[in-house]
Enzyme design. Structure first.
Site, PDB file in Angstrom:
ATOM      1  N   LYS A 170       0.835  -1.210   0.000  1.00 38.80           N
ATOM      2  CA  LYS A 170       0.000   0.000   0.000  1.00 38.80           C
ATOM      3  C   LYS A 170       0.871   1.262   0.000  1.00 38.80           C
ATOM      4  CE  LYS A 170      -3.514   2.795   0.644  1.00 38.80           C
ATOM      5  NZ  LYS A 170      -4.511   3.074  -0.380  1.00 38.80           N
ATOM      6  N   LYS A 239       1.720  10.762   5.112  1.00 36.76           N
ATOM      7  CA  LYS A 239       2.054   9.639   6.010  1.00 36.76           C
ATOM      8  C   LYS A 239       2.420   8.403   5.194  1.00 36.76           C
ATOM      9  CE  LYS A 239      -1.397   7.298   6.959  1.00 36.76           C
ATOM     10  NZ  LYS A 239      -2.146   6.202   6.380  1.00 36.76           N
TER      11      LYS A 239
HETATM   12  P1  NDP Z   1     -10.233  10.164   8.504  1.00 41.18           P
HETATM   13  O1  NDP Z   1      -9.269  11.203   8.922  1.00 41.18           O
HETATM   14  O2  NDP Z   1     -11.466  10.547   7.784  1.00 41.18           O
HETATM   15  O3  NDP Z   1     -10.692   9.315   9.810  1.00 41.18           O
HETATM   16  C1  NDP Z   1      -9.750   8.854  10.725  1.00 41.18           C
HETATM   17  C2  NDP Z   1     -10.432   7.939  11.721  1.00 41.18           C
HETATM   18  O4  NDP Z   1      -9.456   7.464  12.676  1.00 41.18           O
HETATM   19  C3  NDP Z   1     -11.520   8.635  12.546  1.00 41.18           C
HETATM   20  O5  NDP Z   1     -12.513   7.700  12.847  1.00 41.18           O
HETATM   21  C4  NDP Z   1     -10.746   9.061  13.809  1.00 41.18           C
HETATM   22  O6  NDP Z   1     -11.576   9.248  14.918  1.00 41.18           O
HETATM   23  C5  NDP Z   1      -9.888   7.838  13.994  1.00 41.18           C
HETATM   24  N1  NDP Z   1      -8.682   8.067  14.799  1.00 41.18           N
HETATM   25  C6  NDP Z   1      -7.559   8.740  14.430  1.00 41.18           C
HETATM   26  N2  NDP Z   1      -6.662   8.704  15.422  1.00 41.18           N
HETATM   27  C7  NDP Z   1      -7.208   7.969  16.419  1.00 41.18           C
HETATM   28  C8  NDP Z   1      -6.760   7.565  17.708  1.00 41.18           C
HETATM   29  N3  NDP Z   1      -5.535   7.898  18.175  1.00 41.18           N
HETATM   30  N4  NDP Z   1      -7.589   6.836  18.473  1.00 41.18           N
HETATM   31  C9  NDP Z   1      -8.815   6.484  18.013  1.00 41.18           C
HETATM   32  N5  NDP Z   1      -9.301   6.829  16.827  1.00 41.18           N
HETATM   33  C10 NDP Z   1      -8.498   7.568  16.034  1.00 41.18           C
HETATM   34  O7  NDP Z   1      -9.366   9.096   7.678  1.00 41.18           O
HETATM   35  P2  NDP Z   1      -9.866   8.094   6.525  1.00 41.18           P
HETATM   36  O8  NDP Z   1     -11.100   7.406   6.963  1.00 41.18           O
HETATM   37  O9  NDP Z   1      -9.831   8.798   5.238  1.00 41.18           O
HETATM   38  O10 NDP Z   1      -8.618   7.065   6.527  1.00 41.18           O
HETATM   39  C11 NDP Z   1      -8.503   5.995   7.450  1.00 41.18           C
HETATM   40  C12 NDP Z   1      -7.341   5.114   6.971  1.00 41.18           C
HETATM   41  O11 NDP Z   1      -7.658   4.595   5.660  1.00 41.18           O
HETATM   42  C13 NDP Z   1      -6.023   5.883   6.818  1.00 41.18           C
HETATM   43  O12 NDP Z   1      -4.931   5.072   7.172  1.00 41.18           O
HETATM   44  C14 NDP Z   1      -5.989   6.225   5.327  1.00 41.18           C
HETATM   45  O13 NDP Z   1      -4.663   6.428   4.879  1.00 41.18           O
HETATM   46  C15 NDP Z   1      -6.667   5.001   4.723  1.00 41.18           C
HETATM   47  N6  NDP Z   1      -7.314   5.194   3.406  1.00 41.18           N
HETATM   48  C16 NDP Z   1      -8.192   6.228   3.179  1.00 41.18           C
HETATM   49  C17 NDP Z   1      -8.789   6.375   1.922  1.00 41.18           C
HETATM   50  C18 NDP Z   1      -9.748   7.485   1.591  1.00 41.18           C
HETATM   51  O14 NDP Z   1     -10.120   7.609   0.401  1.00 41.18           O
HETATM   52  N7  NDP Z   1     -10.195   8.314   2.544  1.00 41.18           N
HETATM   53  C19 NDP Z   1      -8.476   5.435   0.824  1.00 41.18           C
HETATM   54  C20 NDP Z   1      -7.603   4.355   1.206  1.00 41.18           C
HETATM   55  C21 NDP Z   1      -7.031   4.255   2.438  1.00 41.18           C
HETATM   56  P3  NDP Z   1     -12.314  10.673  15.151  1.00 41.18           P
HETATM   57  O15 NDP Z   1     -13.584  10.637  14.356  1.00 41.18           O
HETATM   58  O16 NDP Z   1     -12.533  10.695  16.621  1.00 41.18           O
HETATM   59  O17 NDP Z   1     -11.343  11.740  14.701  1.00 41.18           O
END
Ligand code: NDP
Length: 294
Positions: A170, A239
Site C-alpha cells: 500500500k 504519512k
Molecule cells: P479520517 O481522517 O477521515 O478518519 C480517521 C479515523 O481514525 C476517525 O474515525 C478518527 O476518529 C480515527 N482516529 C484517528 N486517530 C485515532 C486515535 N488515536 N484513536 C482512536 N481513533 C483515532 O481518515 P480516513 O477514513 O480517510 O482514513 C482511514 C485510513 O484509511 C487511513 O490510514 C488512510 O490512509 C486510509 N485510506 C483512506 C482512503 C480514503 O479515500 N479516505 C483510501 C484508502 C485508504 P475521530 O472521528 O474521533 O477523529
C-alpha cells in the site's frame, strides 16, 4: 455468521462498515468521537459502543480503520487488548506501517488473537460500491477464515505475504500516486501556460503512455472542474509516502523518487493544512507557476 466490530468511522471507514452491515454481518461500531458512532449507528441501524473493548467483546472479527498504525496500537494498549475474544481476528484496514503492524501482531499473539494488515485502495467511491482492492499481510489460512467479511467491501483481495506486507505494498502504491499527481500537475500547468488546454492535453495523454489514474480520473473529475472534493487527506498521503521512503531505507534500496514523493507531500501539507485533500497538492504547483490548470 461471523460477528464484526468496526472501529474508526472516518471518511473510508463509514462506507466500509455500511457494506459489512448490508451484507448481513452482525455489526457493532465504535469511534473515538462518540457522536459520530451514534449518528452512524442510528442511520444504518446497527449497535454502537462507547468503548473499543465493549464493541469488540463478542466479535469474531474486529476491524480497525484509523489514521496510522500508531493510532491502532494506542487503541489496543488502551482498553481494546483486554476486551478481545480469544481466537478473534484483528483485521487492520488502516494504511499502516509494517514495523508497527508486526509489533501489534506480537502483542495479539499473546492473547491468541490473529492479526492481518489489510489496507485498501479505491477511495470512498470504491468503498461505497464494494469494489476496493484489499492487500493483506498475514497467514493465508487466517485470511481465508475472514475472507467473507472482506468480500463485503473488496473486489480484488490479494494475499501479499506475512504480516506487514499489505502495508508495504500500500505504501509503495501511494508513493506512485503522489508522483503521478505531482508529475501530471507540472505537465498540465506548463501546457496551460503554453496555450494548450488541459482538456486537449488529457485527451492525448489518456490515449498515450503518460496516462495514470491521476490523469484519467483525478484531474478530469477534480482539478479541471475545480471541485477538489475532500475524500482523502493530503496529510494521510504524506504519512503513506513517508512509510514508503522508510521501507526503501530499511531495505537499503536507493530510492530518490520515493523520498521526493514524501518531501513534496510534506511540503504541500505544510502549505495547505491538515484538512486539504490529496489532489489539492496541485494548487502548490499552480501557486509557484502563477498559473492554473485550464
Ligand atoms: P479520517 O481522517 O477521515 O478518519 C480517521 C479515523 O481514525 C476517525 O474515525 C478518527 O476518529 C480515527 N482516529 C484517528 N486517530 C485515532 C486515535 N488515536 N484513536 C482512536 N481513533 C483515532 O481518515 P480516513 O477514513 O480517510 O482514513 C482511514 C485510513 O484509511 C487511513 O490510514 C488512510 O490512509 C486510509 N485510506 C483512506 C482512503 C480514503 O479515500 N479516505 C483510501 C484508502 C485508504 P475521530 O472521528 O474521533 O477523529
Amino acid at each position: 455468521m461471523l460477528s464484526v466490530a468496526f472501529l474508526g468511522l472516518g471518511a473510508i471507514g463509514r462506507p466500509i462498515a455500511k457494506r459489512i452491515s448490508t451484507a448481513g454481518f452482525p455489526l457493532t461500531v465504535w469511534n473515538r468521537t462518540t457522536d459520530r458512532a451514534a449518528a452512524f449507528a442510528r442511520d444504518i441501524g446497527v449497535r454502537h459502543a462507547t468503548s473499543a473493548s465493549a464493541a469488540a467483546k463478542d466479535a469474531d472479527v474486529v476491524i480497525t480503520c484509523l489514521s496510522t498504525s500508531l493510532d491502532v496500537e494506542q487503541v489496543l494498549d488502551g482498553d481494546l487488548l483486554a476486551g478481545l475474544k480469544r481466537g478473534a481476528t484483528l483485521l487492520d484496514c488502516t494504511s499502516g506501517d509494517p514495523a508497527t503492524s508486526r509489533r501489534i501482531a506480537g502483542k495479539l499473539a499473546s492473547k491468541n488473537v490473529v492479526f492481518i494488515d489489510a489496507p485498501v485502495s479505491g477511495g470512498v467511491r470504491g468503498a461505497d460500491e464494494g469494489t476496493l482492492t484489499v492487500m493483506c499481510g498475514g497467514d493465508a489460512r487466517d485470511l481465508a477464515r475472514v475472507r467473507p467479511v472482506i468480500e463485503a467491501f473488496g473486489k480484488k483481495i490479494v494475499h501479499c505475504g506475512p504480516v506487514g506486507s499489505g502495508d508495504a505494498v500500500k505504501a509503495m502504491n501511494q508513493a506512485l500516486l503522489a508522483l503521478t499527481i505531482w508529475g501530471t500537475g507540472e505537465a498540465l500547468v506548463a501546457l496551460s501556460k503554453l496555450g494548450v488546454s488541459a482538456n486537449v492535453a488529457l485527451e492525448v495523454i489518456n490515449a498515450s503512455s503518460g496516462r495514470s489514474n491521476a490523469s484519467m480520473n483525478l484531474f478530469p473529475e477534480r482539478v479541471l472542474t475545480r471541485a477538489f472534493p475532500r475524500t482523502f487527506k493530503l496529510a494521510l498521503l504524506d504519512k503513506d509516502a513517508r512509510i514508503a521512503a522508510q521501507i526503501a531505507r530499511d531495505e537499503r534500496v536507493p530510492a530518490p523518487l520515493t523520498q521526493l514523493a514524501a518531501d513534496l507531500c510534506t511540503l504541500a501539507r505544510t502549505e495547505l493544512g491538515e484538512e486539504a485533500d490529496h489532489v489539492e497538492a496541485v494548487k502548490v504547483i499552480e501557486k509557484w507557476a502563477r498559473a492554473e490548470v485550464r
